[in-house]
Design a protein around this motif. Structure first.
Motif, PDB file in Angstrom:
ATOM      1  N   ARG A   6      14.125 -25.642  14.282  1.00  6.56           N
ATOM      2  CA  ARG A   6      13.842 -26.492  12.828  1.00  6.56           C
ATOM      3  C   ARG A   6      14.912 -27.931  12.774  1.00  6.56           C
ATOM      4  O   ARG A   6      15.019 -28.368  11.604  1.00  6.56           O
ATOM      5  CB  ARG A   6      13.772 -25.467  11.983  1.00  6.56           C
ATOM      6  CG  ARG A   6      12.882 -24.221  11.590  1.00  6.56           C
ATOM      7  CD  ARG A   6      11.983 -25.050  11.480  1.00  6.56           C
ATOM      8  NE  ARG A   6      11.169 -23.416  10.960  1.00  6.56           N
ATOM      9  CZ  ARG A   6       9.989 -23.889  10.248  1.00  6.56           C
ATOM     10  NH1 ARG A   6       9.478 -24.542   9.677  1.00  6.56           N
ATOM     11  NH2 ARG A   6       9.127 -23.005  10.451  1.00  6.56           N
ATOM     12  N   GLY A  14      14.069 -23.218   4.380  1.00  2.97           N
ATOM     13  CA  GLY A  14      13.583 -24.482   4.659  1.00  2.97           C
ATOM     14  C   GLY A  14      13.991 -25.084   5.385  1.00  2.97           C
ATOM     15  O   GLY A  14      14.411 -25.393   6.876  1.00  2.97           O
ATOM     16  N   HIS A  15      13.677 -26.636   4.973  1.00  2.75           N
ATOM     17  CA  HIS A  15      14.681 -27.185   5.382  1.00  2.75           C
ATOM     18  C   HIS A  15      16.079 -28.671   5.358  1.00  2.75           C
ATOM     19  O   HIS A  15      16.231 -28.703   3.995  1.00  2.75           O
ATOM     20  CB  HIS A  15      13.607 -28.622   6.288  1.00  2.75           C
ATOM     21  CG  HIS A  15      12.590 -28.155   7.313  1.00  2.75           C
ATOM     22  ND1 HIS A  15      12.874 -27.555   8.807  1.00  2.75           N
ATOM     23  CD2 HIS A  15      11.137 -27.635   7.104  1.00  2.75           C
ATOM     24  CE1 HIS A  15      11.482 -27.256   9.426  1.00  2.75           C
ATOM     25  NE2 HIS A  15      10.654 -27.183   7.732  1.00  2.75           N
TER      26      HIS A  15
END
Length: 248
Positions: free
Chosen positions: A49, A247-248
């Motif tokens: 990611r 998430g990021h």
């Protein structure tokens, strides 16, 4: 592995993947008698990611040094703070399992502004009162968990070989004392939190973890019926939950 050398305190080994000064890195903190290698699957997913990942060996584990005398819960917390300081990390997301989750939570209480998101897998709470103590929920594995642990040991014996066995009784003794003040400090945690319970297969009663989650200001509670080592025994579901939450 990179070893952070210290004078007077145990050296700390960390594995750093990615550029920690770009975005918010993820710090992974293992449980008792484990080490950074327990996070390989999650670390690979996070790196895919684009997240920087810092995997820590707590004192008395893996390639880190051992305590000269006794092991205390606050020492693990302070070690985590030292790692972030040494690596120049101001804010991080932290994922912890068992002792590592308790360590991360203590750090979030002490320095709430330094953790953005917090994943607490099978985090052992401090006993609130004598009723909690009577349940005997300290870190003692069930028979099923012992069997699964033996299978994991056969696959990778090094974490147990390197573990300082003096630690077990010392840390369990800290969990055998009522600590209502610990619960009173949970509202100080600013991080968005995900508390993951291993369900009824775990020696940690899920209702205690749910109560802990409810005491945190911004928390969600998830059950994955896997026992105490969710990230090991239900890896795909664990990674999906963590990845979606961070998430990021």
């Amino acid at each position: 592995m990179r070893v952070l050398r210290r004078s007077g305190d145990p050296d700390l080994a960390v594995r750093v993947a990615g550029e920690t000064d770009r975005g918010v890195p993820v710090v992974l903190v293992h449980g008792m008698a484990s080490d950074h290698s327990t996070w390989r699957r999650l670390a690979a997913a996070l790196r895919a990611r684009g997240r920087a990942v810092i995997s820590v060996d707590l004192r008395g584990h893996g390639r880190s040094g051992r305590a000269r005398d006794v092991y205390r819960l606050d020492d693990f917390r302070d070690d985590l703070a030292y790692v972030l300081d040494a690596l120049g990390v101001a804010v991080a997301d932290v994922v912890g399992h068992s002792l590592g989750a308790h360590t991360a939570l203590r750090f979030a209480m002490l320095e709430p502004s330094r953790i953005r998101r917090l994943v607490l897998e099978e985090v052992p709470p401090m006993p609130r009162d004598e009723a909690d103590l009577s349940e005997g929920i300290a870190m003692r594995a069930t028979l099923g968990e012992q069997i699964r642990g033996l299978i994991a040991l056969a696959r990778n014996p090094f974490p147990v070989i390197r573990f300082d066995g003096r630690m077990g009784d010392q840390i369990v003794a800290e969990f055998d004392v009522c600590a209502p003040h610990w619960w009173s400090e949970l509202p100080d945690v600013q991080a968005a939190s995900l508390v993951i319970s291993g369900g009824e297969k775990s020696f940690l009663p899920p209702h205690h973890l749910r109560t802990l989650s409810e005491a945190l200001p911004d928390s969600r509670f998830v059950t994955i019926d896997a026992g105490h080592s969710v990230h090991r025994d239900r890896a795909a579901e664990f990674v999906a939950q963590v990845d979606g939450f961070l998430g990021h």
